[in-house]
Each structure stands twice: as structure tokens, then as C-alpha cells.
Design a protein around this motif. Sequence first.
Motif, mmCIF file in Angstrom:
data_model
loop_
_atom_site.group_PDB
_atom_site.id
_atom_site.type_symbol
_atom_site.label_atom_id
_atom_site.label_comp_id
_atom_site.label_asym_id
_atom_site.label_seq_id
_atom_site.Cartn_x
_atom_site.Cartn_y
_atom_site.Cartn_z
ATOM 1 N N PRO A 41 29.566 3.857 -74.652
ATOM 2 C CA PRO A 41 30.074 5.111 -74.627
ATOM 3 C C PRO A 41 30.871 5.343 -73.565
ATOM 4 C CG PRO A 41 27.531 5.082 -75.045
ATOM 5 C CD PRO A 41 27.912 3.606 -74.758
ATOM 6 N N GLU A 43 34.100 8.425 -72.022
ATOM 7 C CA GLU A 43 34.738 9.696 -72.085
ATOM 8 C C GLU A 43 35.306 9.937 -73.464
ATOM 9 O OE1 GLU A 43 33.224 10.538 -68.628
ATOM 10 O OE2 GLU A 43 34.313 12.139 -69.707
ATOM 11 N N GLN A 44 35.541 11.278 -73.913
ATOM 12 C CA GLN A 44 36.141 11.666 -75.051
ATOM 13 C C GLN A 44 37.494 11.339 -74.792
ATOM 14 O OE1 GLN A 44 35.475 15.691 -75.984
ATOM 15 N NE2 GLN A 44 33.489 15.496 -76.377
ATOM 16 N N ALA A 56 28.785 6.565 -79.744
ATOM 17 C CA ALA A 56 28.362 7.596 -78.577
ATOM 18 C C ALA A 56 26.883 7.640 -79.045
ATOM 19 C CB ALA A 56 29.209 8.737 -78.709
ATOM 20 N N GLU A 57 26.425 8.712 -78.080
ATOM 21 C CA GLU A 57 24.702 8.924 -78.333
ATOM 22 C C GLU A 57 24.427 9.123 -79.522
ATOM 23 O OE1 GLU A 57 21.145 11.344 -76.665
ATOM 24 O OE2 GLU A 57 23.147 11.525 -75.714
ATOM 25 N N SER A 82 24.300 14.923 -86.560
ATOM 26 C CA SER A 82 25.089 16.233 -86.328
ATOM 27 C C SER A 82 24.455 17.319 -87.153
ATOM 28 C CB SER A 82 26.697 15.943 -86.617
ATOM 29 O OG SER A 82 27.422 16.921 -86.602
ATOM 30 N N ARG A 135 33.547 13.339 -85.080
ATOM 31 C CA ARG A 135 32.699 13.956 -84.119
ATOM 32 C C ARG A 135 31.475 14.598 -84.772
ATOM 33 N NH1 ARG A 135 36.957 17.524 -84.582
ATOM 34 N NH2 ARG A 135 38.015 16.677 -82.682
ATOM 35 N N THR A 136 30.730 14.995 -83.796
ATOM 36 C CA THR A 136 29.648 15.596 -84.128
ATOM 37 C C THR A 136 29.908 17.010 -83.977
ATOM 38 O OG1 THR A 136 28.782 15.768 -81.977
ATOM 39 C CG2 THR A 136 27.775 14.032 -83.146
ATOM 40 N N ASP A 138 29.690 21.285 -83.447
ATOM 41 C CA ASP A 138 29.228 22.281 -82.334
ATOM 42 C C ASP A 138 29.490 23.485 -82.891
ATOM 43 O OD1 ASP A 138 28.413 23.290 -80.164
ATOM 44 O OD2 ASP A 138 30.234 23.187 -79.068
ATOM 45 N N LYS A 145 24.920 21.521 -76.682
ATOM 46 C CA LYS A 145 25.279 20.295 -76.353
ATOM 47 C C LYS A 145 26.663 19.927 -76.760
ATOM 48 C CE LYS A 145 24.090 15.370 -77.139
ATOM 49 N NZ LYS A 145 23.682 14.697 -75.924
ATOM 50 N N GLU A 148 30.578 15.098 -79.609
ATOM 51 C CA GLU A 148 30.726 13.651 -79.185
ATOM 52 C C GLU A 148 31.931 13.090 -80.046
ATOM 53 O OE1 GLU A 148 27.248 11.312 -79.297
ATOM 54 O OE2 GLU A 148 26.579 12.556 -77.505
ATOM 55 N N GLU A 149 32.759 12.482 -79.710
ATOM 56 C CA GLU A 149 33.984 11.925 -80.368
ATOM 57 C C GLU A 149 33.939 10.280 -80.457
ATOM 58 O OE1 GLU A 149 37.783 13.412 -79.194
ATOM 59 O OE2 GLU A 149 37.398 15.546 -80.109
#
Length: 157
Positions: A41, A43-44, A56-57, A82, A135-136, A138, A145, A148-149
Motif C-alpha cells: 500500500p 499514498e493515493q 490497499a487495506e 466498501s 476506490r472504496t 465514502d 474513514k 482508498e484508491e
Amino acid sequence: MSSTRTRPAGLVIALALCGVLAAGCGDEDAVAEDPATSAQPSEQPSEQSSTPPRTAELITLAAPAEGATVSDSFEASGKANSPEANVPWEVRDANGETVLEGHATAEGWMDKLYPWTTTVDVSELDPGTYLFIARTDDPSDGEGKPAEEVGAHISVE
């Protein structure tokens, strides 16, 4: 007279449980299945020239492969956890502008990473290099949270 400090048993148990939870449970479904298609993982992605993370996580990207050449449409897939199983995706041009967007639906959410897949129609795009991002979701608009991408550069013919 010597003094002895004792901790309440509840506090000791709570601290021990925190350590177990922080160490993780070793759920094999929570990691990418193929290490060759994943990376650590990071940074985006913020610039077109950088290679985005594939893992990512809470989300992974199995396809498309980094640098894949596509035409008309391609299948994107991975695993995610997600909210409400929603996996938003987008295609960005060389300037970082979003030129396509949509979403996939994972097979579940909440307790592990679930498979997701979608078909991305790029037939209206000019030939060139683009960045596919998944991405997840939001739904809290940044209150919870952060999303994440993961992504990959693609070449459209």
C-alpha cells in the motif's frame, strides 16, 4: 510495610484484547491472492506519471494490468470491503481530469474483502494513455474513514 500495586482484572483483560486485535486475525481472504499483481500500500495516486498502488487495506485491483492496451471495453476486477458493497471507479486523462466514471458492486461487505467486477466501455475515448482508478466508497463525505484508491495505467487504442 511494602506496598503492592494491583490492576483491576478488567483492565488487564482489555489491554490483552487490544493487543490481539491490533495484531490481526490472519484472515487469508483479506489479502490479494496473487502477489505478482499486488504491491505494498502507498499514498493515493495524485499524478498521472506515478504508478498507483494495486493493493490497499480495503481494496485490491486484479485487472486491468499496469500498462494494459484496451479497445472498446475491458473488464476491471479485484476485491474490496466498501460500504454497501459499492466500488466507484473512474478513468482519468493525462491531465488528471475524470473522463469516465461508474461503479461496480462487490459480492458483499463488512467482514472481509469480496470479489467485484465490472465492464468499462472506453469506445468513446480518444486513443491515448489513461489512468483507471477503483476506490472504496465514502458515503460520509470525509467524516469517516477516507476512501482508498488502487489503479493502473491503460492505453486505449
